[in-house]
Design an enzyme around this catalytic site. Structure first.
Site, PDB file in Angstrom:
ATOM      1  N   TYR A 186      -5.426  -6.474  -3.391  1.00  0.00           N
ATOM      2  CA  TYR A 186      -4.373  -5.754  -4.107  1.00  0.00           C
ATOM      3  C   TYR A 186      -4.080  -4.520  -3.265  1.00  0.00           C
ATOM      4  O   TYR A 186      -4.920  -3.625  -3.158  1.00  0.00           O
ATOM      5  CB  TYR A 186      -4.867  -5.379  -5.501  1.00  0.00           C
ATOM      6  CG  TYR A 186      -3.846  -4.668  -6.366  1.00  0.00           C
ATOM      7  CD1 TYR A 186      -3.294  -5.288  -7.473  1.00  0.00           C
ATOM      8  CD2 TYR A 186      -3.449  -3.363  -6.088  1.00  0.00           C
ATOM      9  CE1 TYR A 186      -2.367  -4.638  -8.290  1.00  0.00           C
ATOM     10  CE2 TYR A 186      -2.524  -2.700  -6.880  1.00  0.00           C
ATOM     11  CZ  TYR A 186      -1.993  -3.339  -7.979  1.00  0.00           C
ATOM     12  OH  TYR A 186      -1.073  -2.698  -8.775  1.00  0.00           O
ATOM     13  N   THR A 187      -2.898  -4.480  -2.642  1.00  0.00           N
ATOM     14  CA  THR A 187      -2.604  -3.415  -1.672  1.00  0.00           C
ATOM     15  C   THR A 187      -1.488  -2.463  -2.103  1.00  0.00           C
ATOM     16  O   THR A 187      -1.093  -1.605  -1.315  1.00  0.00           O
ATOM     17  CB  THR A 187      -2.232  -4.032  -0.311  1.00  0.00           C
ATOM     18  OG1 THR A 187      -1.104  -4.909  -0.478  1.00  0.00           O
ATOM     19  CG2 THR A 187      -3.404  -4.813   0.273  1.00  0.00           C
TER      20      THR A 187
ATOM     21  N   THR B 271     -11.142  -0.409   3.866  1.00  0.00           N
ATOM     22  CA  THR B 271     -10.114   0.580   4.185  1.00  0.00           C
ATOM     23  C   THR B 271     -10.672   1.989   4.394  1.00  0.00           C
ATOM     24  O   THR B 271     -11.743   2.331   3.875  1.00  0.00           O
ATOM     25  CB  THR B 271      -9.085   0.635   3.029  1.00  0.00           C
ATOM     26  OG1 THR B 271      -8.162   1.700   3.230  1.00  0.00           O
ATOM     27  CG2 THR B 271      -9.785   0.884   1.698  1.00  0.00           C
TER      28      THR B 271
ATOM     29  N   TYR C 163      -6.770   2.676  -5.739  1.00  0.00           N
ATOM     30  CA  TYR C 163      -6.890   1.649  -4.712  1.00  0.00           C
ATOM     31  C   TYR C 163      -8.179   1.842  -3.912  1.00  0.00           C
ATOM     32  O   TYR C 163      -8.959   0.903  -3.721  1.00  0.00           O
ATOM     33  CB  TYR C 163      -5.676   1.692  -3.784  1.00  0.00           C
ATOM     34  CG  TYR C 163      -5.850   0.892  -2.523  1.00  0.00           C
ATOM     35  CD1 TYR C 163      -5.808  -0.499  -2.541  1.00  0.00           C
ATOM     36  CD2 TYR C 163      -6.072   1.527  -1.293  1.00  0.00           C
ATOM     37  CE1 TYR C 163      -5.983  -1.244  -1.373  1.00  0.00           C
ATOM     38  CE2 TYR C 163      -6.242   0.805  -0.129  1.00  0.00           C
ATOM     39  CZ  TYR C 163      -6.194  -0.572  -0.177  1.00  0.00           C
ATOM     40  OH  TYR C 163      -6.379  -1.302   0.978  1.00  0.00           O
TER      41      TYR C 163
END
Length: 306
Positions: free
Chosen positions: A60-61, A100, A124
């Protein structure tokens, strides 16, 4: 080697399908066959394919949207990778997972190392950190590659956005106080394949891949060398595009602004510098300097793809 790639249409997964095909038989799963928000869907897929190597290139970006969909972001980024890792441990396979720079808080100016304290600024980043921890907690063989500022010729990314906006006569106001390493999706796939090739050659056979990888399991930073701001990256994109003979009109004005002048639902880290020393020390793998990769990436672009 039986290789299962989770994710079909993403920037990295598309490149992986090309690079990993040289190392074994590749299966690629994405929607609608696989729903990462449904644990049973994930388990069924892995048990059906029983891969020697699973690469999770899906996530999910939507960084800003995650602020209003925290539950969904956590299921896809936090819970699903843990399920994958559990299933791969059960069959003694190897899992590769991408993470990330957003797991760090962006303080200071020094490059982050793998054991730097994590403190995500947004949902995120928190969901990705949860996924990292879930993969490690499964206690199987795994490699977590934390990368940054991914771009490519496909999908939604900063490079393609700038090329679309560059034809406008309006000034481009770009954040100049966030620093990181733009990383080409092709470089990520190439580096991944180099690591897997090393491990597979060292293993006695595909069934031993997981056992061999257990000795080097852990988190590794995997990003381009060199650092730049988003504003500097935008300028380099426009310069490179014009040097290729595209957009020969007036060069768009690029105006540096602060993060405060461009508020977003999700806070972004100002320092996204990653140290890649561990990856090089363990595997002898280093990614090119970001300007060099940008030049290569833009040669792959055609005006019809922008």
């Amino acid at each position: 080697m039986k290789i299962l790639i989770i994710g079909k249409t993403g920037q990295v997964s598309w490149e992986l399908q090309r690079s990993m095909g040289l190392l074994g038989g590749v299966e690629c799963l994405g929607r609608p066959e696989l729903d990462l928000a449904e644990p049973d869907s994930v388990r069924r897929a892995i048990r059906r394919f029983t891969p020697d190597l699973l690469i999770n290139a899906a996530a999910y970006t939507a960084v800003d949207q995650a602020e209003s969909e925290p539950h969904l972001a956590m299921k896809i980024n936090g819970e699903a990778p843990g399920i994958m890792a559990e299933e791969m441990k059960r069959i003694d396979g190897l899992m590769i997972h991408y993470s990330t720079d957003f797991v760090y808080d962006g303080s200071g100016e020094s490059p982050w190392v793998e054991d730097s304290p994590t403190a995500p600024l947004n949902t995120y980043g928190a969901s990705k950190l949860a996924g990292d921890r879930a993969v490690a907690a499964a206690a199987g063989s795994y490699l977590i590659f934390r990368t940054s500022w991914v771009y490519g010729a496909r999908g939604r990314n900063f490079l393609r956005t700038i090329l679309r906006l560059a034809v406008s006569e309006k000034p481009l106001r770009i954040v100049d106080d966030q620093i990181g390493s733009p990383t080409w999706s092709s470089d990520i796939a190439t580096a991944t394949s180099l690591v897997v090739k090393q491990l597979s050659q060292a293993a006695a056979g595909e069934s031993q891949l997981g056992a061999m990888a257990s000795e080097v399991s852990g988190i590794y930073h995997l990003s381009s060398s060199g650092f730049v701001s988003w504003c500097g990256f935008a300028s380099a994109i426009v310069d490179q595009w014009q040097s290729l003979g595209m957009n020969q009109g007036q060069r768009p004005q690029i105006v540096p602004i602060t993060s405060a002048e461009y508020p977003t639902p999700a806070r972004r880290p100002k320092n996204s510098r990653l140290s890649n020393a561990k990856l090089n020390a363990v595997f002898g793998v280093s990614l090119p300097q970001w300007r060099q990769s940008l030049a290569m990436a833009m040669r792959d672009l055609a005006p019809s793809n922008v």
